[in-house]
Design a protein around this motif. Structure first.
Motif, PDB file in Angstrom:
ATOM      1  N   SER A   1       1.078  -1.163   0.083  1.00  0.00           N
ATOM      2  CA  SER A   1      -0.191   0.024   0.016  1.00  0.00           C
ATOM      3  C   SER A   1       0.933   1.219   0.083  1.00  0.00           C
ATOM      4  O   SER A   1       0.362   2.187  -0.286  1.00  0.00           O
ATOM      5  CB  SER A   1      -0.994   0.084   1.181  1.00  0.00           C
ATOM      6  N   VAL A   2       2.220   1.027   0.156  1.00  0.00           N
ATOM      7  CA  VAL A   2       3.049   2.346   0.380  1.00  0.00           C
ATOM      8  C   VAL A   2       4.105   2.246  -0.621  1.00  0.00           C
ATOM      9  O   VAL A   2       4.770   1.148  -0.929  1.00  0.00           O
ATOM     10  CB  VAL A   2       3.712   2.411   1.799  1.00  0.00           C
ATOM     11  N   LEU A   3       4.043   3.247  -1.444  1.00  0.00           N
ATOM     12  CA  LEU A   3       5.167   3.652  -2.474  1.00  0.00           C
ATOM     13  C   LEU A   3       5.925   5.033  -1.969  1.00  0.00           C
ATOM     14  O   LEU A   3       5.234   5.901  -1.806  1.00  0.00           O
ATOM     15  CB  LEU A   3       4.729   3.691  -3.820  1.00  0.00           C
ATOM     16  N   TYR A   4       7.052   4.638  -1.421  1.00  0.00           N
ATOM     17  CA  TYR A   4       7.856   6.056  -1.090  1.00  0.00           C
ATOM     18  C   TYR A   4       8.202   6.784  -2.249  1.00  0.00           C
ATOM     19  O   TYR A   4       7.887   7.986  -2.061  1.00  0.00           O
ATOM     20  CB  TYR A   4       9.055   5.435  -0.487  1.00  0.00           C
ATOM     21  N   GLY A   5       8.725   6.486  -3.343  1.00  0.00           N
ATOM     22  CA  GLY A   5       9.245   7.224  -4.536  1.00  0.00           C
ATOM     23  C   GLY A   5       7.887   7.545  -5.387  1.00  0.00           C
ATOM     24  O   GLY A   5       6.996   7.431  -4.907  1.00  0.00           O
ATOM     25  N   ARG A   6       8.331   7.734  -6.654  1.00  0.00           N
ATOM     26  CA  ARG A   6       7.017   7.691  -7.477  1.00  0.00           C
ATOM     27  C   ARG A   6       7.266   6.759  -8.584  1.00  0.00           C
ATOM     28  O   ARG A   6       8.217   5.937  -8.752  1.00  0.00           O
ATOM     29  CB  ARG A   6       7.295   9.178  -8.184  1.00  0.00           C
TER      30      ARG A   6
ATOM     31  N   LEU B   1       5.965   9.966  -2.137  1.00  0.00           N
ATOM     32  CA  LEU B   1       5.103   9.978  -0.991  1.00  0.00           C
ATOM     33  C   LEU B   1       5.279  11.305  -0.204  1.00  0.00           C
ATOM     34  O   LEU B   1       4.253  11.758   0.559  1.00  0.00           O
ATOM     35  CB  LEU B   1       5.394   8.893  -0.059  1.00  0.00           C
TER      36      LEU B   1
END
Ligand code: SF4
Lengths: 560, 160
Positions: free
Chosen positions: B143-148, B156
């Motif tokens: 559910s989490v994507l730090y980058g793009r 994020l």
């Protein structure tokens, strides 16, 4: 310390669940060995000689007391009671069971830790120097940008299957203690004439089979562009790096093949497309992350502590320890303490027992602000100790075998796990380190010799960074038996240099004698307090070779 | 092709009776039907009828001219450990503006599907010895994507 928010936490917990599922599918035969391999590597799990090994990330070497206690509990509950700190600010557990790894990762996630991308062909743990935030010669604390990079590179979908592993280090002090020239990308953070944060970017450094120092690709990069610039480098590398031969797959080979100018042009071109896009960092994000690294509440300390002064004057062993293991702090009245993990033959370099870990955690709270650092020299650091507390801390450290006064000296050996554990090794490293440490067990003598780094790698992968040791020892295979090649003149820091091979390799039994002769040659040639590496640079390898390879080794000692 | 997963209107589904045929180097003359051809074969007779099979060494920038007529682009993963296809997909989607179907072919496996999706693939020909229904479970990812990424261009820190 950076504190996880709900996003950071969700990510590590979801990752544990994902890996638990992958382990189950592998065990059930739904994933082949080949398919499972990169999945486990990207979760830090290696298959070593005797067992699985789990490598846990300690981002930029910063650790809290609670986290250290968790590492101790893992050593106790899932391993044989100890862990090994590596040259890349990770910790390795050598005896874990595959089926238990998800539980270990779960325990780590509960204290904001993980093993993500500590291995595999992806961006690895971002490293910096162990004294970040406290060093007297620091320009800017590099950890906020290191954390920003850590987040950006974690499960970045485009860059998980690079041609080869990719290591990034950042540093921002007058002395480079993060070995940034030795990394795929090395970042040097500084302020320009108008006090703006800028980055000097180095690319293509690395040890291993083809040791090369990084070359400068960009000067004066505004910090807001850090992510887009690294992205541009990675994209060029991902597209054009070699994939036909794993020994030629690191970015340094691509940089060399194209030449730094042509490579820089490619990167610049790519960067122009993305530099002003959403990847541009914001002041708000920098501040959000930097808050976690705000200096603790230091209490004003008297300039000179009477007790401390007395102990220094009265206790020679303590004074000696202070001279090697205590580093200047940017706040008056405080110091940073290096706890040596190199007591000699009693323990392999970098190894800590669960009990020692618990003790270090206690000391970090009692004598500091609950923070611990891991140095790439495999030692531990308590960054904020009041000078008045140095004496009691030293006493406790000695009781726990962590008080050896040898930081930066010959017995502060950096060694990889080598043939005792590592499946790739040509030769053992730990017994070599121990044999040398036994030979040089006279602390007075070591202190007289002064700064002298000795690094040992069990194979050409160079995890022990032997190329940059003043003395480097490399395990080589000769017809199936273990031999050791010796290099001299390597150095880390701003004056980084790669050591040169002195000649044919030696058997394990010969090594202590060889080191003794090298040291004796140094003593014969050194001028005043000239450090070892300067003498080597001045007189060259010849005198050393002559002595080491003489037919009948003459007996000589250092007259000092 | 068999074993195809496609994302249509944001919904991932197994495709029944996908009519594309992946064509290698050898087969000639061309069979009838909609084919996916290697770059040089497609260039020999460019048409809006056949799709393109892009190898990891092929230069995506060279496709610029043809994007208007191509019905589909397939990017080959000769091994799932070869990550060049991710960058090719990123460039096609964001730099060259490709809006049509972008299919991952070759060594396409469950545990990489979410990364492929993030990089802009919208259909996936799962390796034939694997179950596409099982692979579908890998599409969601975390559910989490730090980058793009292609489908979430804001990192994020701009969404936090
Ligand atoms: S240098 Fe070689 S032997 Fe030592 S840990 Fe690295 S791979 Fe293993």
């Amino acid at each position: 310390m950076y504190h996880y928010d709900e996003y950071d936490r969700a990510l590590v917990f979801e990752r544990v669940a994902q890996f638990r599922d992958q382990v189950q599918r592998f065990t059930a035969g739904e994933l082949s060995e080949e398919e499972f391999l990169p999945l486990r590597l990207q979760n830090g799990l290696y298959l070593q000689k005797h067992a699985y090994m789990l490598r846990v990330a300690i981002p930029y070497g910063t650790l809290g007391a609670r986290q250290m206690r968790t590492l101790a509990s893992i050593a106790r509950d899932y391993d044989r009671g100890y862990g090994h700190f590596t040259t890349r600010q990770n910790i390795q557990f050598n005896w874990v069971e595959l089926a238990q790894v998800p539980d270990i990762l779960q325990r780590l996630a509960e204290v904001d830790m993980h093993a993500i991308q500590t291995s595999g062909n992806c961006v690895r743990n971002i490293t910096t120097e162990a004294f970040a935030g406290v060093a007297a010669d620091e320009i800017i604390d590099p950890r906020p940008l290191a954390e920003i990079l850590r987040q950006w590179s974690t499960i970045n979908p485009e860059f998980l299957f690079l041609p080869r592993k990719f290591k990034i280090a950042i540093c921002s002090a007058r002395q480079d203690r993060a070995a940034i020239m030795m990394h795929d990308i090395g970042l040097y953070l500084y302020r320009d004439g108008r006090q703006q944060m800028r980055l000097r970017v180095m690319v293509g450094g690395g040890l291993g089979r083809t040791p090369i120092l990084g070359l400068q690709i960009r000067e004066g990069l505004p910090w807001e562009h850090l992510l887009s610039y690294v992205e541009a480098i990675l994209r060029v590398y991902n597209r054009h790096g070699r994939r036909d031969n794993k020994y030629k797959a690191r970015i340094k080979i691509l940089v060399k093949a194209l030449g730094i100018e042509a490579f820089a042009r490619e990167v610049e071109q790519e960067w122009q497309h993305i530099k002003d896009g959403p990847a541009q960092l914001t002041e708000a994000e920098f501040q959000r992350v930097a808050e976690g690294f705000a200096p603790p509440r230091y209490a004003a300390q008297p300039d000179g502590d009477l007790d401390y002064g007395t102990h220094l004057a009265m206790d020679r062993s303590f004074a000696r320890w202070v001279s090697r293991n205590v580093q200047p702090h940017k706040v008056a009245g405080y110091a940073s303490v290096v706890l040596s993990t190199k007591p000699g033959p009693a323990a392999p370099p970098g190894d800590l027992t669960a009990e020692q870990m618990d003790n270090v955690a206690d000391w970090s709270e009692h004598f500091g602000f609950g923070e611990i650092r891991i140095a790439h020299e495999q030692n531990l650091i308590l960054p904020d100790v009041r000078k008045a507390d140095l004496y009691p801390l030293w006493r406790l450290a000695c009781e726990q075998g962590l008080g050896t006064a040898n930081i930066g000296l010959l017995t502060d050996i950096i060694a990889c796990p080598g043939g005792d554990f590592c499946a790739l090794a040509n030769a053992k490293s730990i017994p070599i380190a121990q044999a040398i440490q036994s030979r040089f067990d006279d602390l007075d003598y070591l202190h007289d010799l002064g700064e002298l780094s000795l690094n040992i790698s069990g194979c050409i992968n160079a995890c022990g960074h032997h190329h940059i040791g003043n003395i480097g020892i490399l395990g080589v295979d000769k017809n199936g038996s273990e031999w050791y090649q010796v290099t001299l003149g390597g150095a880390q820091g701003k004056a980084s240099a790669l050591g040169k091979v002195i000649g044919p390799s030696f058997s394990a039994a010969e090594i202590p004698r060889v080191i003794e002769q090298i040291v004796a040659t140094y003593c014969a040639y050194r001028e005043l307090d000239e450090p070892f590496v300067d003498t080597v640079a001045r007189v060259g390898l010849e005198p050393f070779k002559e002595r080491v390879y003489a037919r009948q080794p003459e007996v000589s000692t250092c007259a000092m | 092709m068999r074993n195809v997963i496609a994302i249509r209107q944001g919904q991932a589904q197994l495709v029944e009776g996908d009519s594309w045929q992946l064509l290698g180097e050898q087969e000639a003359p061309l069979p009838t039907g909609a084919l996916i051809l290697p770059l040089h074969r497609w260039l020999a007779q460019p048409s809006g009828y056949h799709g393109l099979w892009l190898g990891p060494d092929d230069d995506v920038e060279s496709l610029q001219l043809w994007l208007g007529v191509l019905p589909l682009i397939a990017i080959d993963f000769p091994s799932f450990r070869d990550g060049r296809g991710y960058s090719q997909a990123y460039l096609l989607r964001t730099r060259l503006g490709w809006q049509g179907e972008l299919r991952a072919v070759g060594d396409v496996l469950r545990d990489q599907l979410s990364h492929m999706r993030q990089c802009g693939f919208d259909s996936f020909a799962v390796r034939e010895d694997k179950s596409a229904a099982d692979a579908l479970k890998g599409l969601q990812g975390m559910s989490v994507l730090y980058g793009r990424s292609v489908i979430e261009p804001r990192p994020l820190f701009r969404r936090r």
